[in-house]
Scaffold this active site. Structure first.
Site, PDB file in Angstrom:
ATOM      1  N   ASP A 199      -1.863   0.034   6.174  1.00  0.00           N
ATOM      2  CA  ASP A 199      -1.932   0.432   7.620  1.00  0.00           C
ATOM      3  C   ASP A 199      -3.416   0.884   7.827  1.00  0.00           C
ATOM      4  OD1 ASP A 199      -2.256   2.587   5.691  1.00  0.00           O
ATOM      5  OD2 ASP A 199      -0.942   4.008   6.606  1.00  0.00           O
ATOM      6  N   ASP A 230      -7.513  -2.259   4.163  1.00  0.00           N
ATOM      7  CA  ASP A 230      -6.629  -3.300   3.713  1.00  0.00           C
ATOM      8  C   ASP A 230      -7.074  -4.455   4.304  1.00  0.00           C
ATOM      9  OD1 ASP A 230      -4.789  -1.384   2.296  1.00  0.00           O
ATOM     10  OD2 ASP A 230      -4.185  -0.518   4.206  1.00  0.00           O
ATOM     11  N   ASP A 258       0.798  -1.152  -0.150  1.00  0.00           N
ATOM     12  CA  ASP A 258      -0.013  -0.042  -0.055  1.00  0.00           C
ATOM     13  C   ASP A 258       1.113   1.147   0.155  1.00  0.00           C
ATOM     14  OD1 ASP A 258      -2.115   1.606  -0.054  1.00  0.00           O
ATOM     15  OD2 ASP A 258      -2.148   1.501   2.271  1.00  0.00           O
TER      16      ASP A 258
END
Length: 772
Positions: free
Chosen positions: A532, A536, A297
């Site tokens: 984070d 996700d 990410d």
């Protein structure tokens, strides 16, 4: 905005504590101390060993009962290592404990999340993780509920609205009353369901379970059959029948392999903890070793998650100083506290030159904010949303910056009064504010490492793919120019093609992240996912290994297998290397441990059909495996081997141990049969069998640990010399006798044939075990 509330009194808190209405939910991600003791002591193998220990004592052969010391030491080491790891994890968990602002007895205080009780009045602001299901009683928030809805866009929550645990605040400030605690919270209900639905395959764990099932199924019938043959058919007597049976059964146990696995994984966890990596599942180490695709990410991995303003570019004749003061006046009147607003406030000096009449704060739905001043109304936000019909010059300039990895905000002016629900027709662009994501200093080196190691890195983000691609290029990601706007992907076939052919993915929804991980796994890849945010989590559940940043959302950290406690992306190479080191060493040393199980089973079967006596006593096996398996395996488990792990763990163990195990079993049977027929004593034959077995172990060590580096040479030399000393000094204690020179001649042909036999069996073993 300032809030003042009485909150709960001490008496009210006491009553709720007594009623169990506290925000504590059992953490099922790690073992309790009771579970650690039970898993190391109350095992099937320990139970069987105790039974065998009692049997040996019952026939008065105390020396042969010494194997119980090894069992006890093994259990003690496993217990010590797991408790040590648990204590280290507890310490890091304390460092990671989140605090919540709340009101009690008229004062604002901070408490840990688990100290909240039902009915507490909590204060929430930008970046806060909502600790409990709550209801807003004053104020307004924008909340990201991707965990609940699957959508990453923030939702506006006003007075009376319900907030769900696992969401986080992206803008605003509010006071809320706790309406659920502990296991009644949404996040814990979801986690419970997720645990019931998903159980990741772990090659190591599943392989050991398969071995245990096989051995558990065959050992009791084989043991009973062996005792009956030795006692009734051969007529060795009860004592010798018991000792032979105990030696056979004790040798069949893969307890050494299970212990070594537990110790190796636990040592890996301890090493990772020392690097500020919190491991929430022991067998994650196994997945780490096999990772060949790493999904990143962008925010928090490639970038720090912070932004900075680069400059302001004018689009009119107005001087830049004037435009900067306009932005300063906007920021002085806007309540926005999101990451973009914070970057703007660092760059533009606050100003009160203009008198504000009306204020429209930023909304994730509008993507802009505005303030009506006496002289004009100014808007600041995403240019695509301020000028949805297009603006050729603005679009051209913005695209130019996007291709370089920058974000662009537009400053626009109108003479019309501020309206909440629509944009004025006379809106004119005044300036562009160019903003950059702050890159992590270590991102480039970390990505270069993974490229060298053959790990394919893919960046998956919710941002503009053009911007993400530019950022990826700046950190030298291979094929960074191959990007896809996933919001334009309509079918699963299109997504599958994109996953195979692109490296950068923008505007990805949480469901699409999850599906992309599934596609990669279906292609045979072992996938690690970093992130984070709560957006996700769906992908985290599917990934073979999920890694969260410590500063990320609580929901992400609860779901992840690993947590980077200091948010250090450069720790990723160390994490992968540690996984590889553990599994590579375990595969080699585990092969040594499997040999004993293999030859014990094969030797028992051969004794049942063609032999007259089981050639080993328990004490002899204990000494043999201690010097050729236990001690070398322990010291060799510390070696550094970071090569990529490939192939089936169980298949490799069987392929390597089968030739040696069968060679020992057949050779020991022939030595015993031929030697007995020419009148060699049983104690001499036992010594010859032990020496033959040791020779087979030496050949195996030379093969699987080649090249024999200095460290390995020292270990093998010292253990082999120690073994010979034990035989010379303790032959009587071990019930062994050194053969005469003439009798030793019987052993020589077997020593010469052993390497050839192992070589031929090794060639066939890959075919025999190909389905494992």
């Amino acid at each position: 905005m300032s809030f003042k509330y009485e909150g709960l009194t001490q008496e009210e808190v006491k009553k709720r504590l007594e009623a169990g209405q506290i925000n504590i939910a059992k953490n099922e991600s790690s073992k309790t101390y009771g579970q650690i003791f039970a898993s190391n002591l109350l095992t099937f193998f320990n139970t069987i060993n105790i039974v065998l220990f009692v049997l040996v004592l019952s026939v008065g052969s105390y020396r042969n009962a010494l194997f119980i010391i090894v069992v006890a030491v093994n259990a003690g080491i496993g217990l010590h290592q797991e408790i040590k790891a648990r204590r280290l994890l507890d310490k890091l968990s304390l460092l990671n404990a989140s605090k919540v602002k709340l009101f009690r007895q008229g004062k604002q205080i901070e408490l840990k999340q688990e100290e909240l009780v039902l009915g507490d009045i909590i204060l929430l602001g930008l970046g806060d993780q909502i600790p409990c299901d709550s209801q807003i009683i004053e104020g307004q928030l924008e909340v990201n509920e991707a965990l609940l809805t699957g959508e990453a866009d923030a939702l506006t929550k006003k007075e009376g609205a319900e907030l769900f645990s696992g969401s986080f605040v992206t803008s605003g400030t509010a006071v809320a009353r706790v309406i659920h605690v502990g296991k009644d919270n949404y996040i814990h209900q979801l986690s419970h369901e997720a645990r019931k639905i998903k159980k990741q395959k772990r090659m190591l764990r599943d392989s050991l379970a398969k071995v245990v099932r096989i051995v558990s199924f065959i050992m009791i019938p084989l043991g009973l059959s062996l005792y009956l043959k030795l006692f009734y058919v051969v007529g060795t007597g009860h004592k010798q029948a018991v000792l032979g049976t105990v030696a056979a059964l004790e040798g069949m146990f893969p307890q050494g392999l299970i212990l070594l696995t537990s110790m190796a994984l636990t040592l890996g966890v301890i090493n990772l903890v020392k690097q500020k990596v919190l491991v929430q599942e022991l067998h994650t180490i196994d997945a780490l070793a096999r990772v060949d695709v790493l999904c990143l990410d962008k925010t928090g991995t490639i970038t720090t998650g912070e932004m900075q303003v680069e400059h302001i570019e004018g689009l009119t004749e107005q001087p830049l100083e004037y435009l900067a003061r306009v932005v300063g006046n906007l920021l002085e009147n806007l309540p926005d506290q999101n990451a973009t607003a914070q970057a703007l406030r660092k760059y533009f000096a606050p100003s009160k030159e203009l008198k504000a009449l009306h204020v429209l704060s930023f909304s994730s739905e509008r993507k802009y904010s505005a303030v009506e001043f006496t002289e004009a109304t100014y808007y600041l936000g995403a240019w695509q949303f301020l000028f949805p019909q297009g603006n050729s010059r603005l679009q051209s300039e913005a695209q130019k910056y996007a291709e370089k990895g920058y974000r662009v905000l537009a400053l626009a002016q109108s003479k019309e009064p501020l309206e909440t629900n629509f944009l004025p027709e006379d809106l004119h662009a005044q300036a562009l504010v160019v903003i950059s994501d702050i890159l992590r200093d270590d991102a480039k080196q970390t990505l270069a490492y993974f490229k060298k190691q053959g790990v394919d890195c893919k960046i998956i983000s919710g941002d503009d793919p053009v911007t993400v691609s530019a950022i990826a290029k700046s950190v030298s990601l291979a094929d960074a120019e191959k990007y896809v706007d996933v919001s334009q992907v309509k079918t699963d076939e299109e997504l599958e093609y994109a996953v195979e052919n692109a490296q950068v993915f923008g505007r990805v929804s949480p469901q699409q992240k999850k599906r992309m991980v599934q596609i990669l796994k279906q292609k045979g890849h072992t996938v690690a996912m970093t992130g984070d945010g709560v957006n996700d989590i769906l992908a985290f559940k599917e990934a073979d290994c999920s890694i969260a940043m410590c500063e990320g959302s609580e929901a992400a950290k609860q779901t992840a297998n690993l947590i980077l406690m200091d948010n250090n992306f450069s720790a990723m190479p160390y994490i992968v290397n540690e996984g590889r080191r553990v599994i590579n060493n375990l595969t080699r040393t585990g092969s040594l441990l499997m040999v004993r199980m293999m030859f014990s089973i094969a030797l028992t079967v051969l004794t049942l059909f063609v032999g007259n006596i089981y050639p080993f006593e328990p004490i002899q096996l204990t000494v043999l495996t201690a010097f050729f398996v236990g001690i070398p395996s322990f010291f060799l488990s510390f070696e550094s081997d970071f090569s990529q792990v490939r192939g089936s763990f169980l298949r490799l163990l069987f392929e390597r141990s089968f030739p040696v195990g069968l060679s020992i079993a057949v050779g020991a049977t022939l030595i015993g049969g031929i030697g007995a027929s020419i009148g060699i004593s049983q104690s001499e034959l036992a010594m010859m069998t032990v020496l033959f077995s040791a020779w087979n172990y030496i050949l195996m060590q030379h093969r699987i640990f080649w090249p024999i580096k200095r460290y390995r040479l020292w270990i093998f030399t010292l253990t082999q010399i120690s073994f010979l000393i034990a035989l010379l000094v303790g032959s009587d204690f071990l019930n062994l006798a050194w053969p005469s020179l003439g009798h030793l001649l019987l052993l020589l042909p077997f020593l010469f044939v052993a390497p050839v036999a192992q070589y031929l069996l090794l060639k066939s073993s890959s075919f025999i075990f190909k389905k494992l």
